[in-house]
Design an enzyme around this catalytic site. Structure first.
Site, mmCIF file in Angstrom:
data_model
loop_
_atom_site.group_PDB
_atom_site.id
_atom_site.type_symbol
_atom_site.label_atom_id
_atom_site.label_comp_id
_atom_site.label_asym_id
_atom_site.label_seq_id
_atom_site.Cartn_x
_atom_site.Cartn_y
_atom_site.Cartn_z
ATOM 1 N N ASP A 16 0.850 -1.180 0.000
ATOM 2 C CA ASP A 16 0.000 0.000 0.000
ATOM 3 C C ASP A 16 0.890 1.236 0.000
ATOM 4 O O ASP A 16 2.085 1.165 0.336
ATOM 5 C CB ASP A 16 -0.910 -0.025 1.238
ATOM 6 C CG ASP A 16 -1.933 1.084 1.226
ATOM 7 O OD1 ASP A 16 -2.451 1.416 0.141
ATOM 8 O OD2 ASP A 16 -2.220 1.638 2.305
ATOM 9 N N ASP A 18 -0.332 5.025 0.974
ATOM 10 C CA ASP A 18 -0.635 5.886 2.110
ATOM 11 C C ASP A 18 -0.706 5.068 3.394
ATOM 12 O O ASP A 18 -1.456 4.093 3.485
ATOM 13 C CB ASP A 18 -1.949 6.639 1.878
ATOM 14 C CG ASP A 18 -1.839 7.637 0.741
ATOM 15 O OD1 ASP A 18 -1.064 8.599 0.880
ATOM 16 O OD2 ASP A 18 -2.504 7.442 -0.287
#
Length: 265
Positions: A16, A18
């Site tokens: 991922d 953020d």
């Protein structure tokens, strides 16, 4: 030094963006070193995001400004996953799109035509300027039979001024008005993971997903058959892990803990 539990050698990493690599535009300690270790290892990897506003080129520039050098081709967004879904389901179709350049560019690139005249799909993505007129048009087209897709189910997003309504909130508005539920492409739909694996020609049994959210990253990785690593300091707190009926393969304090793990199998 951190080791993954025994299993088939890791050949592919998904991570991922953020909450794992950056908080807003602030780099997370160890993120730069993690990405550099991935590039040096020669293993396949992708940085994933549910954000459909930006193109991979835009996101590369954003990460680079934070000191993290991710190749453009190593960024996979919910907009790209949506485009892959559409080209597999209905090649060279038509769509009425509510979203920004990340989504419209992805659909143009697969040969889709943007139109408000009897489109095959209404595709809802992220935007900082949701228009009441555009939402009204989307509602009327869905009522007339257009299939309803949304890039991701996130109901809110951050900004420098506070919380913003996101795709999931606007999708709920359209669903309430039409009685038609959207099909969400992005995490936690494992379709997002499978589309990333397809892009890399990778196998789930040799892939690890790194994320900071139990309800999206870890869930979608688990359902796609991947090993999962939960990074603390993001959206899920350590005391919340036991609230979920599933667990990550491994929990680490920071992405920095994974640097020495890359390529060690």
């Amino acid at each position: 030094m951190t080791d993954l539990p025994a299993g088939r050698p890791v050949e592919t990493w998904l991570t991922d963006m953020d909450g794992v690599l950056v908080h807003e535009d602030v780099p997370i300690p160890g993120a730069k070193e993690f990405i550099e270790a991935l590039k040096a290892s020669g293993l396949g990897f992708l940085v994933l995001t549910n954000n459909s506003i930006f193109t991979p080129r835009d996101l590369r520039a954003r990460l680079l400004s934070s000191g993290i050098d991710v190749p453009e081709e190593a960024i996979w967004t919910s907009a790209l996953a949506t485009a892959q879904f559409l080209v597999e389901q209905r090649p060279r179709g038509t769509a009425y799109v509510v979203g920004e350049s990340g989504l419209t560019t992805a659909l143009h690139d697969i040969g889709y035509v943007m139109t408000d005249r009897d489109p095959d799909y209404v595709v809802l993505g992220e935007t900082r300027t949701y228009s009441f007129e555009a939402i009204t048009t989307a509602i009327r087209l869905v009522e007339k039979g257009a299939r309803f897709l949304a890039t991701n189910p996130d109901v809110s997003g951050p900004s420098v001024h506070g919380t913003l309504p996101a795709t999931g909130s606007v999708a709920a508005l359209i669903e309430t008005a039409t009685g038609r539920k959207p099909y969400f492409i992005g995490k936690p739909n494992p379709l997002m993971m499978r589309s990333a694996l397809n892009r890399l020609d990778a196998h789930s049994e040799t892939t690890v997903m790194v994320g900071d959210r139990m309800d999206t990253d870890i869930k979608s990785g688990l359902e796609a058959g991947l090993r999962t690593v939960l990074v603390m300091g993001g959206s899920t707190r350590e005391d919340q892990i036991e609230m979920f009926p599933y667990r990550p393969t491994m929990v680490v304090d920071s992405v920095a803990d994974l640097v020495d793990t890359v390529g060690r199998d």
